[in-house]
Design a protein around this motif. Structure first.
Motif, PDB file in Angstrom:
ATOM      1  N   ALA A 250      10.896  38.462  30.328  1.00 58.72           N
ATOM      2  CA  ALA A 250      11.234  38.729  31.725  1.00 58.72           C
ATOM      3  C   ALA A 250      10.775  40.107  32.187  1.00 58.72           C
ATOM      4  O   ALA A 250      10.891  40.441  33.364  1.00 58.72           O
ATOM      5  CB  ALA A 250      12.745  38.603  31.928  1.00 58.72           C
ATOM      6  N   THR A 251      10.243  40.914  31.272  1.00 63.75           N
ATOM      7  CA  THR A 251       9.815  42.273  31.604  1.00 63.75           C
ATOM      8  C   THR A 251       8.608  42.239  32.529  1.00 63.75           C
ATOM      9  O   THR A 251       7.694  41.434  32.370  1.00 63.75           O
ATOM     10  CB  THR A 251       9.462  43.039  30.315  1.00 63.75           C
ATOM     11  OG1 THR A 251      10.614  43.072  29.470  1.00 63.75           O
ATOM     12  CG2 THR A 251       9.011  44.453  30.615  1.00 63.75           C
ATOM     13  N   THR A 273       7.207  35.978  32.755  1.00 61.29           N
ATOM     14  CA  THR A 273       6.523  36.683  33.830  1.00 61.29           C
ATOM     15  C   THR A 273       5.041  36.844  33.519  1.00 61.29           C
ATOM     16  O   THR A 273       4.583  36.574  32.391  1.00 61.29           O
ATOM     17  CB  THR A 273       7.158  38.065  34.058  1.00 61.29           C
ATOM     18  OG1 THR A 273       7.129  38.807  32.829  1.00 61.29           O
ATOM     19  CG2 THR A 273       8.588  37.934  34.545  1.00 61.29           C
ATOM     20  N   SER A 274       4.284  37.307  34.498  1.00 57.31           N
ATOM     21  CA  SER A 274       2.825  37.442  34.360  1.00 57.31           C
ATOM     22  C   SER A 274       2.460  38.452  33.277  1.00 57.31           C
ATOM     23  O   SER A 274       3.240  39.336  32.916  1.00 57.31           O
ATOM     24  CB  SER A 274       2.225  37.899  35.690  1.00 57.31           C
ATOM     25  OG  SER A 274       2.432  36.948  36.704  1.00 57.31           O
ATOM     26  N   VAL A 309       2.895  33.200  38.944  1.00 59.73           N
ATOM     27  CA  VAL A 309       2.799  33.670  37.560  1.00 59.73           C
ATOM     28  C   VAL A 309       1.387  33.401  37.033  1.00 59.73           C
ATOM     29  O   VAL A 309       0.817  32.333  37.274  1.00 59.73           O
ATOM     30  CB  VAL A 309       3.855  32.986  36.677  1.00 59.73           C
ATOM     31  CG1 VAL A 309       3.706  33.412  35.220  1.00 59.73           C
ATOM     32  CG2 VAL A 309       5.256  33.313  37.190  1.00 59.73           C
ATOM     33  N   HIS A 310       0.825  34.377  36.322  1.00 52.53           N
ATOM     34  CA  HIS A 310      -0.546  34.244  35.860  1.00 52.53           C
ATOM     35  C   HIS A 310      -0.765  35.087  34.608  1.00 52.53           C
ATOM     36  O   HIS A 310       0.022  35.965  34.286  1.00 52.53           O
ATOM     37  CB  HIS A 310      -1.522  34.690  36.954  1.00 52.53           C
ATOM     38  CG  HIS A 310      -1.346  36.111  37.380  1.00 52.53           C
ATOM     39  ND1 HIS A 310      -0.368  36.498  38.277  1.00 52.53           N
ATOM     40  CD2 HIS A 310      -2.004  37.248  37.032  1.00 52.53           C
ATOM     41  CE1 HIS A 310      -0.426  37.798  38.461  1.00 52.53           C
ATOM     42  NE2 HIS A 310      -1.406  38.289  37.711  1.00 52.53           N
ATOM     43  N   ASN A 311      -1.837  34.753  33.900  1.00 57.56           N
ATOM     44  CA  ASN A 311      -2.300  35.533  32.745  1.00 57.56           C
ATOM     45  C   ASN A 311      -1.266  35.522  31.619  1.00 57.56           C
ATOM     46  O   ASN A 311      -0.735  36.560  31.228  1.00 57.56           O
ATOM     47  CB  ASN A 311      -2.644  36.970  33.171  1.00 57.56           C
ATOM     48  CG  ASN A 311      -3.482  37.683  32.124  1.00 57.56           C
ATOM     49  OD1 ASN A 311      -4.259  37.070  31.410  1.00 57.56           O
ATOM     50  ND2 ASN A 311      -3.328  38.994  32.048  1.00 57.56           N
ATOM     51  N   VAL A 312      -0.999  34.336  31.083  1.00 54.67           N
ATOM     52  CA  VAL A 312       0.000  34.154  30.025  1.00 54.67           C
ATOM     53  C   VAL A 312      -0.639  33.430  28.841  1.00 54.67           C
ATOM     54  O   VAL A 312      -1.369  32.446  29.025  1.00 54.67           O
ATOM     55  CB  VAL A 312       1.218  33.363  30.543  1.00 54.67           C
ATOM     56  CG1 VAL A 312       2.197  33.054  29.405  1.00 54.67           C
ATOM     57  CG2 VAL A 312       1.924  34.122  31.657  1.00 54.67           C
ATOM     58  N   ILE A 313      -0.354  33.922  27.638  1.00 57.87           N
ATOM     59  CA  ILE A 313      -0.816  33.288  26.396  1.00 57.87           C
ATOM     60  C   ILE A 313       0.410  32.954  25.540  1.00 57.87           C
ATOM     61  O   ILE A 313       1.291  33.796  25.363  1.00 57.87           O
ATOM     62  CB  ILE A 313      -1.753  34.221  25.614  1.00 57.87           C
ATOM     63  CG1 ILE A 313      -3.025  34.525  26.422  1.00 57.87           C
ATOM     64  CG2 ILE A 313      -2.126  33.618  24.262  1.00 57.87           C
ATOM     65  CD1 ILE A 313      -3.901  35.599  25.813  1.00 57.87           C
ATOM     66  N   MET A 331       4.315  25.637  39.755  1.00 53.05           N
ATOM     67  CA  MET A 331       4.305  26.429  40.980  1.00 53.05           C
ATOM     68  C   MET A 331       3.130  27.408  41.040  1.00 53.05           C
ATOM     69  O   MET A 331       3.310  28.615  41.111  1.00 53.05           O
ATOM     70  CB  MET A 331       5.642  27.141  41.168  1.00 53.05           C
ATOM     71  CG  MET A 331       6.769  26.202  41.575  1.00 53.05           C
ATOM     72  SD  MET A 331       6.375  25.168  43.023  1.00 53.05           S
ATOM     73  CE  MET A 331       6.158  26.402  44.277  1.00 53.05           C
ATOM     74  N   PHE A 332       1.909  26.822  40.999  1.00 55.90           N
ATOM     75  CA  PHE A 332       0.676  27.552  41.239  1.00 55.90           C
ATOM     76  C   PHE A 332       0.360  28.588  40.160  1.00 55.90           C
ATOM     77  O   PHE A 332      -0.480  29.471  40.374  1.00 55.90           O
ATOM     78  CB  PHE A 332       0.687  28.214  42.624  1.00 55.90           C
ATOM     79  CG  PHE A 332       0.954  27.265  43.751  1.00 55.90           C
ATOM     80  CD1 PHE A 332      -0.055  26.464  44.254  1.00 55.90           C
ATOM     81  CD2 PHE A 332       2.222  27.147  44.287  1.00 55.90           C
ATOM     82  CE1 PHE A 332       0.191  25.571  45.289  1.00 55.90           C
ATOM     83  CE2 PHE A 332       2.483  26.260  45.324  1.00 55.90           C
ATOM     84  CZ  PHE A 332       1.459  25.466  45.822  1.00 55.90           C
ATOM     85  N   SER A 333       1.007  28.507  39.019  1.00 65.74           N
ATOM     86  CA  SER A 333       0.659  29.411  37.923  1.00 65.74           C
ATOM     87  C   SER A 333      -0.786  29.174  37.516  1.00 65.74           C
ATOM     88  O   SER A 333      -1.301  28.048  37.589  1.00 65.74           O
ATOM     89  CB  SER A 333       1.586  29.194  36.731  1.00 65.74           C
ATOM     90  OG  SER A 333       2.910  29.560  37.068  1.00 65.74           O
TER      91      SER A 333
END
Length: 512
Positions: A250-251, A273-274, A309-313, A331-333
């Motif tokens: 969540a950071t 989070t992103s 939300v974007h750029n998650v591995i 939701m558009f991630s």
């Protein structure tokens, strides 16, 4: 407060936890401006500053200047520069905002831009004069909306993409190498999430696993998630309790989250989070009881919000016993890479992607002991959010006795399913429905009742099946229609499908 261990450089030497990926990663440069500055960018014209536009972004505010900022090195030759761009105001319909490649000087470069008139243009700029090499409709409002622009330069071929779709291509050999840039020609615009990636190598089975006990993202994504960097550039935190894990994901800002051992979460799906890399340490790291939600709360909006939300591995984790989805992307991630995980025995989907999400790669996962495997697009009535999105690549996954949804697809076009191993799927392999377009190639189907279909249930989709292997009691594809070629969006190397079973069973699942 939950206990979080922020790993210092001194601690790295003791714990053997490493932030950086190996040398074969393809990212040459990235900047999301979350540090509040634009160090490394050289300015030419205009009024530039880092502002908050949903998240920190680099903004040019003046509409009375031909403004450019440059970064990188002049030796870069073949690469893709990608950025989120939000035009705010144009001095005239012919004015532009976008990205530049092979920049030799502030007046000599290739550009891919949005115009005040609502078009997307591929340009060669020489001596400050722009020559239009190609034009296409941009498909949306000229101002006030974030768009993902990408300019690929490879040899003499130039390709411009908007929101993951290649819209214009040209051939020009004037410039062979150079830096990258952000452009606002007599326009005000915000820029964010800049990534420069070299051509992506094929995904073959030779990628070395990490050293046991380390925490690092291994490799880089092939397919629609190309350019995803996760928490790269941020700190690293080690977690081994539910409180630590939930606090870390969540950071705000880039963060690599190193998961040790099996963490039991309370029932539910927990928001990520992103700019996060969530990576298991060794072969025993995992999550039980709950799952991850990569996305904003559900709403009926049809335009992607700036704070999607974007750029998650998510890599190298075992998921068991989730109370809902193990991994939910919604939701558009965008720019999400789910790689080298072992998933089984959940309540609903193991990996579901829906509600306008896009630019996702699902690779080298082992799914088993589960029925509702992977859903892409949750409902036949969700065209407003999903049309033009849900672009996902599935490669080198082991769909092991998972009866259905391998994946089940709605709306996404193209959806690329290649070099996977299907074993004993008693209902369907790939089900392509509701105007989706699926390219299914180079897969190995063993004892799969209905390997590929576009007439499974509900409105029909379109599918192309080629170069697949069918053994045992497998049926044959039931396909019709045409599909966009994924090669228009990214490069990939197809393994020999006859070797698919051996390659995937040797490499899928948690990294060794």
């Amino acid at each position: 407060m939950p206990r979080i261990r922020w790993i210092t450089m001194a601690a790295l030497a003791v714990s053997a936890i490493v932030v950086a990926g190996p040398a074969y990663a393809d990212t040459l440069f990235s900047d999301n401006f979350d540090d509040g500055d634009a160090n490394g960018w050289s300015r030419s014209g205009g009024s530039w500053s880092v502002v908050t536009d949903g998240s920190p972004a680099f903004r040019q505010t003046s509409t009375g200047a031909n403004a450019r900022v440059l970064a990188g090195t002049t030796s870069w030759a073949d690469y893709t520069v990608r950025a989120r761009v939000k035009p705010i105001a144009f001095a005239a319909t012919g004015r532009t905002a976008g990205v530049a490649a092979r920049v030799r000087s502030s007046s000599e470069y290739y550009a891919f831009v949005l115009t005040g008139g609502g078009a997307a243009q591929l340009q060669r700029v020489s001596g400050g004069t722009a020559t239009v090499l190609g034009t296409a409709a941009a498909g949306g409002a000229a101002t006030g909306a974030w768009r993902v622009l990408a300019l690929t330069v490879q040899g003499s071929t130039l390709t411009g993409s908007v929101d993951g779709a290649a819209v214009v291509r040209a051939t020009d050999s004037t410039l062979s190498s150079g830096r990258i840039g952000l452009l606002a020609s007599y326009a005000s615009a915000s820029f964010d999430d800049v990534v420069v990636a070299s051509p992506t190598p094929g995904p073959g089975p030779t990628t070395p696993p990490p050293t046991p006990g380390t925490c690092r993202v291994t490799g880089s994504p092939v397919g629609f998630a190309q350019g995803t960097t996760g928490g790269a550039g941020g700190p690293t935190v080690a977690v081994d309790t539910a409180a630590e894990l939930l606090s870390a994901i969540a950071t705000t800002g880039p963060l690599t989250v190193c998961v040790s051992g099996t963490i039991t979460l309370p029932a539910g799906m927990y928001d990520v989070t992103s700019d996060k890399s969530i990576v298991g340490v060794g072969s025993t790291a995992g999550i039980t009881g709950g799952g991850f939600n990569i996305g904003l709360p559900v709403s009926d909006v049809t335009t992607a919000p700036a704070n999607a939300v974007h750029n998650v591995i998510v890599q190298n984790l075992t998921f068991r016993g989730a109370s809902d989805d193990s991994i939910n992307v919604q939701m558009f991630s965008h720019h999400v890479w789910i790689d080298h995980n072992d998933l089984a025995q959940g309540y609903d989907g193991l990996i579901d992607i829906k509600r306008g999400s896009s630019l996702v790669t699902v690779s080298w996962n082992h799914t088993h002991h589960h029925t509702k495997n992977m859903l892409l697009g949750h409902d036949d009535k969700n065209a407003a959010q999903d049309t033009g999105r849900l672009r996902v690549t599935y490669h080198h996954n082991w769909f092991d006795a998972t009866p259905q949804r391998n994946p089940r697809v709605r709306f996404g076009d193209p959806v690329h399913v290649f070099n996977n191993y299907y074993f004993y799927n008693t209902d369907t392999g790939v089900a392509c429905q509701n105007n989706a377009g699926c390219l299914v190639e180079g897969n190995y189907f063993e004892d799969v009742e209905e390997p590929v279909t576009n007439t499974y249930a509900g409105p029909a989709g379109r599918c192309v099946a080629r170069n697949n292997v069918f053994v045992g009691e497998s049926g044959m594809p039931d396909c019709s229609g045409t599909v966009q070629e994924p090669s228009a969006f990214y490069s990939y190397t197809l393994d020999d499908p006859n070797s698919g079973k051996a390659i995937v069973t040797a490499g899928a699942g948690v990294l060794r």
